[in-house]
Design a protein around this motif. Structure first.
Motif, PDB file in Angstrom:
ATOM      1  N   UNK A  17       0.845  -1.199   0.000  1.00 20.98           N
ATOM      2  CA  UNK A  17       0.000   0.000   0.000  1.00 20.98           C
ATOM      3  C   UNK A  17       0.879   1.247   0.000  1.00 20.98           C
ATOM      4  N   UNK A  18       0.524   2.248  -0.809  1.00 21.59           N
ATOM      5  CA  UNK A  18       1.305   3.485  -0.862  1.00 21.59           C
ATOM      6  C   UNK A  18       1.018   4.350   0.365  1.00 21.59           C
ATOM      7  N   UNK A  19       1.830   5.343   0.559  1.00 24.16           N
ATOM      8  CA  UNK A  19       1.633   6.261   1.683  1.00 24.16           C
ATOM      9  C   UNK A  19       0.333   7.056   1.552  1.00 24.16           C
ATOM     10  N   UNK A  20      -0.145   7.207   0.325  1.00 25.19           N
ATOM     11  CA  UNK A  20      -1.415   7.906   0.091  1.00 25.19           C
ATOM     12  C   UNK A  20      -2.619   7.012   0.374  1.00 25.19           C
ATOM     13  N   UNK A  21      -2.378   5.713   0.571  1.00 29.85           N
ATOM     14  CA  UNK A  21      -3.461   4.797   0.916  1.00 29.85           C
ATOM     15  C   UNK A  21      -3.978   3.957  -0.236  1.00 29.85           C
ATOM     16  N   UNK A  22      -3.423   4.154  -1.438  1.00 31.19           N
ATOM     17  CA  UNK A  22      -3.886   3.371  -2.582  1.00 31.19           C
ATOM     18  C   UNK A  22      -2.856   2.313  -2.961  1.00 31.19           C
ATOM     19  N   UNK A  23      -3.167   1.576  -3.985  1.00 31.57           N
ATOM     20  CA  UNK A  23      -2.259   0.568  -4.530  1.00 31.57           C
ATOM     21  C   UNK A  23      -1.989   0.970  -5.971  1.00 31.57           C
TER      22      UNK A  23
ATOM     23  N   UNK B 181      -4.345   2.855 -10.508  1.00 27.59           N
ATOM     24  CA  UNK B 181      -4.517   3.013  -9.061  1.00 27.59           C
ATOM     25  C   UNK B 181      -5.965   2.868  -8.572  1.00 27.59           C
ATOM     26  N   UNK B 182      -6.970   3.458  -9.229  1.00 23.99           N
ATOM     27  CA  UNK B 182      -8.340   3.262  -8.735  1.00 23.99           C
ATOM     28  C   UNK B 182      -8.805   1.802  -8.829  1.00 23.99           C
ATOM     29  N   UNK B 183      -8.506   1.149  -9.937  1.00 20.06           N
ATOM     30  CA  UNK B 183      -8.907  -0.253 -10.097  1.00 20.06           C
ATOM     31  C   UNK B 183      -8.168  -1.147  -9.112  1.00 20.06           C
ATOM     32  N   UNK B 184      -6.870  -0.914  -8.958  1.00 16.07           N
ATOM     33  CA  UNK B 184      -6.071  -1.701  -8.008  1.00 16.07           C
ATOM     34  C   UNK B 184      -6.620  -1.556  -6.594  1.00 16.07           C
ATOM     35  N   UNK B 185      -6.942  -0.336  -6.215  1.00 17.01           N
ATOM     36  CA  UNK B 185      -7.465  -0.079  -4.874  1.00 17.01           C
ATOM     37  C   UNK B 185      -8.802  -0.789  -4.672  1.00 17.01           C
ATOM     38  N   UNK B 186      -9.632  -0.783  -5.697  1.00 17.25           N
ATOM     39  CA  UNK B 186     -10.915  -1.498  -5.603  1.00 17.25           C
ATOM     40  C   UNK B 186     -10.691  -2.991  -5.381  1.00 17.25           C
ATOM     41  N   UNK B 187      -9.784  -3.603  -6.149  1.00  9.65           N
ATOM     42  CA  UNK B 187      -9.512  -5.029  -5.971  1.00  9.65           C
ATOM     43  C   UNK B 187      -8.953  -5.304  -4.569  1.00  9.65           C
ATOM     44  N   UNK B 188      -8.069  -4.443  -4.087  1.00  8.15           N
ATOM     45  CA  UNK B 188      -7.491  -4.625  -2.749  1.00  8.15           C
ATOM     46  C   UNK B 188      -8.583  -4.551  -1.680  1.00  8.15           C
ATOM     47  N   UNK B 189      -9.454  -3.560  -1.789  1.00  4.62           N
ATOM     48  CA  UNK B 189     -10.511  -3.407  -0.803  1.00  4.62           C
ATOM     49  C   UNK B 189     -11.532  -4.537  -0.879  1.00  4.62           C
ATOM     50  N   UNK B 190     -11.821  -5.029  -2.071  1.00  2.00           N
ATOM     51  CA  UNK B 190     -12.714  -6.181  -2.201  1.00  2.00           C
ATOM     52  C   UNK B 190     -12.116  -7.408  -1.529  1.00  2.00           C
TER      53      UNK B 190
END
Length: 69
Positions: A39-45, A55-64
């Motif tokens: 996870x990045x310091x900004x909170x996303x992947x 980054x938005x799609x990666x973050x969605x997959x991580x959160x799912x």
């Protein structure tokens, strides 16, 4: 960095078949540890290592994955 689409797929299969372990490994702590480390310091992947990763799609997959829906 793990393939976030793969991690989400692992979560889906494990939940569908009510698996606590896969090949003798507790899949959730394994995946969660990978996500925490990447996870990045900004909170996303930022990097998802799959075609079409962003980054938005990666973050969605991580959160799912983390949600265990």
């Amino acid at each position: 960095m793990a393939n976030l689409y793969f991690l989400w797929s692992v979560e889906r299969v494990a939940m569908l078949f009510d698996l606590k372990t896969i090949n003798g490994k507790d899949w959730y702590p394994w995946g969660a540890q990978i996500l925490l480390q990447s996870q990045s310091l900004e909170g996303d992947w930022a990097d998802g290592q799959y075609t079409g990763a962003s980054p938005p799609t990666n973050t969605c997959f991580a959160l799912l994955f983390l949600q265990r829906s």
